[in-house]
Design a protein around this motif. Sequence first.
Motif, PDB file in Angstrom:
ATOM      1  N   GLY A  67       6.626 121.665 -33.165  1.00 22.95           N
ATOM      2  CA  GLY A  67       6.794 121.073 -34.465  1.00 22.95           C
ATOM      3  C   GLY A  67       8.358 120.811 -34.934  1.00 22.95           C
ATOM      4  O   GLY A  67       8.995 121.191 -34.260  1.00 22.95           O
ATOM      5  N   GLY A  68       8.352 119.686 -35.771  1.00 20.77           N
ATOM      6  CA  GLY A  68       9.712 119.591 -36.166  1.00 20.77           C
ATOM      7  C   GLY A  68      10.472 120.408 -36.951  1.00 20.77           C
ATOM      8  O   GLY A  68       9.891 121.317 -37.686  1.00 20.77           O
ATOM      9  N   GLY A  69      11.754 120.174 -37.305  1.00 25.12           N
ATOM     10  CA  GLY A  69      12.392 120.909 -37.828  1.00 25.12           C
ATOM     11  C   GLY A  69      12.253 120.540 -39.704  1.00 25.12           C
ATOM     12  O   GLY A  69      11.517 119.861 -39.851  1.00 25.12           O
ATOM     13  N   GLY A  70      12.896 121.384 -40.525  1.00 25.18           N
ATOM     14  CA  GLY A  70      12.730 121.340 -41.989  1.00 25.18           C
ATOM     15  C   GLY A  70      12.783 120.032 -42.437  1.00 25.18           C
ATOM     16  O   GLY A  70      13.219 119.008 -41.659  1.00 25.18           O
ATOM     17  N   PRO A  71      12.581 119.555 -43.689  1.00 29.83           N
ATOM     18  CA  PRO A  71      12.570 120.574 -45.024  1.00 29.83           C
ATOM     19  C   PRO A  71      11.283 121.285 -45.225  1.00 29.83           C
ATOM     20  O   PRO A  71      11.151 121.878 -46.226  1.00 29.83           O
ATOM     21  N   ALA A  72      10.319 121.259 -44.452  1.00 29.97           N
ATOM     22  CA  ALA A  72       8.878 121.855 -44.780  1.00 29.97           C
ATOM     23  C   ALA A  72       8.349 122.480 -43.459  1.00 29.97           C
ATOM     24  O   ALA A  72       8.860 122.102 -42.216  1.00 29.97           O
ATOM     25  N   THR A  73       7.422 123.278 -43.690  1.00 29.35           N
ATOM     26  CA  THR A  73       6.648 124.028 -42.489  1.00 29.35           C
ATOM     27  C   THR A  73       6.089 122.673 -41.436  1.00 29.35           C
ATOM     28  O   THR A  73       5.342 121.854 -42.120  1.00 29.35           O
ATOM     29  N   SER A  74       6.230 122.654 -40.180  1.00 28.30           N
ATOM     30  CA  SER A  74       5.721 121.666 -39.276  1.00 28.30           C
ATOM     31  C   SER A  74       5.069 122.202 -38.218  1.00 28.30           C
ATOM     32  O   SER A  74       5.471 122.915 -37.185  1.00 28.30           O
ATOM     33  N   PRO A  75       3.686 122.177 -38.323  1.00 32.05           N
ATOM     34  CA  PRO A  75       2.711 123.092 -37.425  1.00 32.05           C
ATOM     35  C   PRO A  75       2.905 122.647 -35.915  1.00 32.05           C
ATOM     36  O   PRO A  75       3.370 121.309 -35.515  1.00 32.05           O
ATOM     37  N   ALA A  76       2.714 123.580 -34.882  1.00 32.50           N
ATOM     38  CA  ALA A  76       2.792 123.254 -33.443  1.00 32.50           C
ATOM     39  C   ALA A  76       1.601 122.313 -33.123  1.00 32.50           C
ATOM     40  O   ALA A  76       0.423 122.402 -33.687  1.00 32.50           O
ATOM     41  N   GLY A  77       1.910 121.613 -32.092  1.00 25.50           N
ATOM     42  CA  GLY A  77       0.928 120.726 -31.465  1.00 25.50           C
ATOM     43  C   GLY A  77      -0.165 121.848 -30.646  1.00 25.50           C
ATOM     44  O   GLY A  77       0.671 122.625 -30.097  1.00 25.50           O
ATOM     45  N   THR A  78      -1.293 121.693 -30.538  1.00 28.91           N
ATOM     46  CA  THR A  78      -2.021 122.483 -29.808  1.00 28.91           C
ATOM     47  C   THR A  78      -2.198 122.281 -28.414  1.00 28.91           C
ATOM     48  O   THR A  78      -2.299 120.835 -28.026  1.00 28.91           O
ATOM     49  N   GLY A  79      -2.782 123.207 -27.417  1.00 28.71           N
ATOM     50  CA  GLY A  79      -2.788 122.690 -26.029  1.00 28.71           C
ATOM     51  C   GLY A  79      -4.219 123.032 -25.848  1.00 28.71           C
ATOM     52  O   GLY A  79      -4.852 123.638 -26.245  1.00 28.71           O
ATOM     53  N   SER A  80      -4.574 121.893 -24.992  1.00 33.74           N
ATOM     54  CA  SER A  80      -6.192 121.879 -24.591  1.00 33.74           C
ATOM     55  C   SER A  80      -6.173 122.692 -23.467  1.00 33.74           C
ATOM     56  O   SER A  80      -7.578 122.913 -23.010  1.00 33.74           O
ATOM     57  N   GLY A  81      -5.426 123.180 -22.666  1.00 35.30           N
ATOM     58  CA  GLY A  81      -5.483 124.134 -21.498  1.00 35.30           C
ATOM     59  C   GLY A  81      -5.498 125.461 -21.956  1.00 35.30           C
ATOM     60  O   GLY A  81      -5.436 125.764 -23.132  1.00 35.30           O
ATOM     61  N   ASP A  82      -6.133 126.268 -21.130  1.00 34.51           N
ATOM     62  CA  ASP A  82      -6.355 127.849 -21.434  1.00 34.51           C
ATOM     63  C   ASP A  82      -4.840 128.471 -21.291  1.00 34.51           C
ATOM     64  O   ASP A  82      -4.013 127.823 -20.591  1.00 34.51           O
ATOM     65  N   THR A  83      -4.668 129.534 -21.760  1.00 37.66           N
ATOM     66  CA  THR A  83      -3.506 130.078 -22.239  1.00 37.66           C
ATOM     67  C   THR A  83      -3.327 130.905 -20.800  1.00 37.66           C
ATOM     68  O   THR A  83      -4.173 131.708 -20.267  1.00 37.66           O
ATOM     69  N   PHE A  84      -2.080 131.052 -20.329  1.00 39.14           N
ATOM     70  CA  PHE A  84      -1.554 131.800 -19.024  1.00 39.14           C
ATOM     71  C   PHE A  84      -1.472 133.412 -19.631  1.00 39.14           C
ATOM     72  O   PHE A  84      -1.056 133.345 -20.945  1.00 39.14           O
ATOM     73  N   PRO A  85      -1.085 134.408 -18.738  1.00 37.05           N
ATOM     74  CA  PRO A  85      -1.342 134.354 -17.412  1.00 37.05           C
ATOM     75  C   PRO A  85      -2.592 134.331 -16.802  1.00 37.05           C
ATOM     76  O   PRO A  85      -3.499 134.361 -17.554  1.00 37.05           O
ATOM     77  N   GLY A  86      -2.617 134.068 -15.481  1.00 36.34           N
ATOM     78  CA  GLY A  86      -3.631 133.887 -14.711  1.00 36.34           C
ATOM     79  C   GLY A  86      -3.312 133.795 -13.142  1.00 36.34           C
ATOM     80  O   GLY A  86      -2.242 133.969 -12.812  1.00 36.34           O
ATOM     81  N   THR A  87      -4.306 133.224 -12.230  1.00 38.87           N
ATOM     82  CA  THR A  87      -3.857 133.048 -11.020  1.00 38.87           C
ATOM     83  C   THR A  87      -3.330 131.755 -10.770  1.00 38.87           C
ATOM     84  O   THR A  87      -4.234 130.802 -11.074  1.00 38.87           O
ATOM     85  N   ILE A  88      -2.328 131.455 -10.171  1.00 39.56           N
ATOM     86  CA  ILE A  88      -1.777 130.211  -9.955  1.00 39.56           C
ATOM     87  C   ILE A  88      -2.519 129.269  -8.924  1.00 39.56           C
ATOM     88  O   ILE A  88      -2.369 127.930  -8.929  1.00 39.56           O
ATOM     89  N   GLY A  89      -3.402 130.057  -8.168  1.00 38.62           N
ATOM     90  CA  GLY A  89      -3.987 129.111  -7.164  1.00 38.62           C
ATOM     91  C   GLY A  89      -5.404 128.596  -7.591  1.00 38.62           C
ATOM     92  O   GLY A  89      -6.183 128.074  -6.758  1.00 38.62           O
ATOM     93  N   ALA A  90      -5.810 129.039  -8.601  1.00 37.58           N
ATOM     94  CA  ALA A  90      -7.470 128.735  -9.025  1.00 37.58           C
ATOM     95  C   ALA A  90      -7.427 129.014 -10.440  1.00 37.58           C
ATOM     96  O   ALA A  90      -7.616 129.806 -11.066  1.00 37.58           O
ATOM     97  N   THR A  91      -7.127 127.633 -11.409  1.00 39.06           N
ATOM     98  CA  THR A  91      -7.062 127.548 -12.875  1.00 39.06           C
ATOM     99  C   THR A  91      -8.555 127.374 -13.088  1.00 39.06           C
ATOM    100  O   THR A  91      -9.563 127.154 -12.555  1.00 39.06           O
ATOM    101  N   PRO A  92      -8.564 127.842 -14.680  1.00 42.69           N
ATOM    102  CA  PRO A  92      -9.917 127.634 -15.032  1.00 42.69           C
ATOM    103  C   PRO A  92     -10.196 126.146 -15.144  1.00 42.69           C
ATOM    104  O   PRO A  92      -9.408 125.310 -14.976  1.00 42.69           O
ATOM    105  N   PRO A  93     -11.303 125.698 -15.747  1.00 42.97           N
ATOM    106  CA  PRO A  93     -11.821 124.245 -15.686  1.00 42.97           C
ATOM    107  C   PRO A  93     -10.899 123.459 -16.479  1.00 42.97           C
ATOM    108  O   PRO A  93     -10.501 122.406 -16.248  1.00 42.97           O
ATOM    109  N   ASN A  94     -10.202 123.811 -17.536  1.00 48.28           N
ATOM    110  CA  ASN A  94      -9.485 123.281 -18.538  1.00 48.28           C
ATOM    111  C   ASN A  94      -7.878 123.380 -18.169  1.00 48.28           C
ATOM    112  O   ASN A  94      -7.100 122.631 -18.722  1.00 48.28           O
ATOM    113  N   GLY A  95      -7.585 124.048 -16.892  1.00 54.90           N
ATOM    114  CA  GLY A  95      -6.283 124.243 -16.632  1.00 54.90           C
ATOM    115  C   GLY A  95      -5.551 124.932 -17.483  1.00 54.90           C
ATOM    116  O   GLY A  95      -5.893 125.670 -18.371  1.00 54.90           O
ATOM    117  N   TRP A  96      -4.022 125.289 -16.950  1.00 58.60           N
ATOM    118  CA  TRP A  96      -3.205 125.893 -17.824  1.00 58.60           C
ATOM    119  C   TRP A  96      -2.323 124.930 -18.655  1.00 58.60           C
ATOM    120  O   TRP A  96      -2.107 123.848 -18.472  1.00 58.60           O
TER     121      TRP A  96
END
Length: 670
Positions: free
Chosen positions: A488-517
């Motif tokens: 998100g950008g800086g002030g003067p107001a709250t600026s929400p984060a962009g969402t990630g379409s991948g799954d959240t880490f941690p996990g196994t780096i050699g085999a990701t879920p279908p959405n990736g990380w």
Amino acid sequence: MGIRSQNNPLAAYLDVFSNTGTDAVGAAPPGAAGLTATGGVISDYTSGSDVYRSHIFTSSGTLNVTAPGSFGDTIDYLVVGGGGGGAQGSNAGGAGGAGGFRTNVTGTPHSTSALFPVSVSSYSIIIGAGGRPSYANGGSGSNSTLDNGGPNPIVSSGGGAGGTVAGIAGGSGGGGGSVANSAVYPGGASTTVTTPSPWPGPATQGFAGGTGQHIPGNWEGGGGGGGAGSVGQNAGPSHKSGSGGIGIRVTIAGPSYPIGVPGPDGSGGSQTGGWVAGGGGGYGNAQGSGGTWNGTAVQAGGPFAGGGQGAGPVSTRHGLPGTGGGGGSAGPAAALGSGGSGIVAVRYKIAELTATAKATGGAISFYGGKTIHAFTNSGTFATTSDWSAATVEYVVVGGGGAGGNYRYRGGGGGAGTYKTGTTPIGAHPVSTTITIGGGGNLNGNVQPSSSGNGSSSLFGPPITAPGGGMGGNYPNYPGIAGGSGGGGGGGPATSPAGTGSGDTFPGTIGATPPNGWGNDGGGGTDVPIGAGGGGAGAVGYPNNPSSTPTRGIGGAGIQIPASFRDPTSGVGAPGPTSAPTPNGFDTSGKYWVAGGGNAGGYGAQGNPLVTTSRPAGGGGFGGNADNPSYAGGEPAFENTGSGGGGASSTDSGKMSGSGGSGIVLIAYPS
């Protein structure tokens, strides 16, 4: 953590090591090994039965030869000077010329057949900076130099600056400008090589710039900068401003073209990498494109051969770093472009293949009993007649998002999605299209939107890794969604984060879920700093004071799997050397990809780390508005899929950093 470099975002972490070449080819003949040397970005590739090692320098450094080899004591070289800056004329200025181009690679224009011998010694390398633009004549680029251990180094002249009237001479000449009369103002000439040349060859390093002219009440235009491959176009009544001269495609770093930018392949206009030293485009009633091909403007998507455009969005007017491209010019009330920094590359033979690849495509190496295909540009993975049906390992990383840019306090760009796993490849013949996603790149003061996101990388459908999201900025623009979301950008107001379409880490780096990380970016609150972009390995850090000293830092990336960690490949970016928590990581400090970009803001926002510390994976530094030298965000490392750094103040003409392009890696048993 590394130290920030303005000339090259890689410079803080380069000087990767080399070895004898034995691992690269399996069972090499006894005693057969190439030179041992360090310095620059190292890349190995095959050409027929020969294996070459290239060292690519986009910032000044040293080639250290520490041991002789069995394949001769000579190297091939490419030396390109910094491009010239564009000018702003009273009507239309001339564009900058490309940096001088010198090489001894046989068959390349401007080449000489002279040998360049080396011994166990250190050879200093200076990379010429691009010339700065000016509201008078632009600034010429600086020379690039390859030391030869004696009194006569290889020197490629900086590109000539564009002129308000006559263009300036240089490696390639700058374009002429125009004033309020009907006079024709000539372009600058190409600098001749000193005679006698230390390495006999052609007398010139490029071509002259085009002429500028103004016909009152009718048309006006600046001349295009000269390129290494052709003269800059003259301004004229049919096309108004002059386009830049074409560059040259170089093969010194191998068939995957890890240096330069896309350009024509000579068979109808399709795009192939490896082009450098294009002239900048002139400004006028009609846009002059940077480095056109046979007089035809480049397709939408950016300058060709590194030259900046003469009109249109501000961010396209600069010559691209590491190409020696000339800067685009401007008129009385328009921004203009700086020249791109130069490049030096060397190569030498390190081995002869005793193993044979069973497929074609990308840069091929042999490591740990596997054949690895590394795609840094789009191409085709095609089996050969000795292929047997096999399950291959893969890594696919989408392009990173650009940092936030619109005005102030930009959030960091999000990383492209990271996907790994295995997939079957059936019996020969099989041909699979590989697409490398481009990094997000802003065209001027664009408000945050998906147009600044990175694009997807594909290992043939359906293995697709989406690109990262663009960062947000002041006032109150949220980060954009992507594989990992933008901060998100800086002030003067709250600026929400962009969402990630991948799954959240941690996990196994050699085999990701279908959405990736992929992870969300950091959230923005009312403070004068943006939030960090999400990385494949962690969310971006928010910008609130309670997260100091990490606030505004991009989320960490992920290491590629062990099968792909060939120490001669140079794949990936630096990362931590302490023992990481998740399984599958090592402590080498190498092979990291998909890091988020840092944010920009004021006074380093109480967090100077955003301008001096890079997230693991290669995300870009953020900008600091209180230091004009660092106001712009830096680009992410190429072929890591990392996010670009956020800008701090575009009032100073600085832009946010672009995202890093993606990568596709494929491995199978040799």
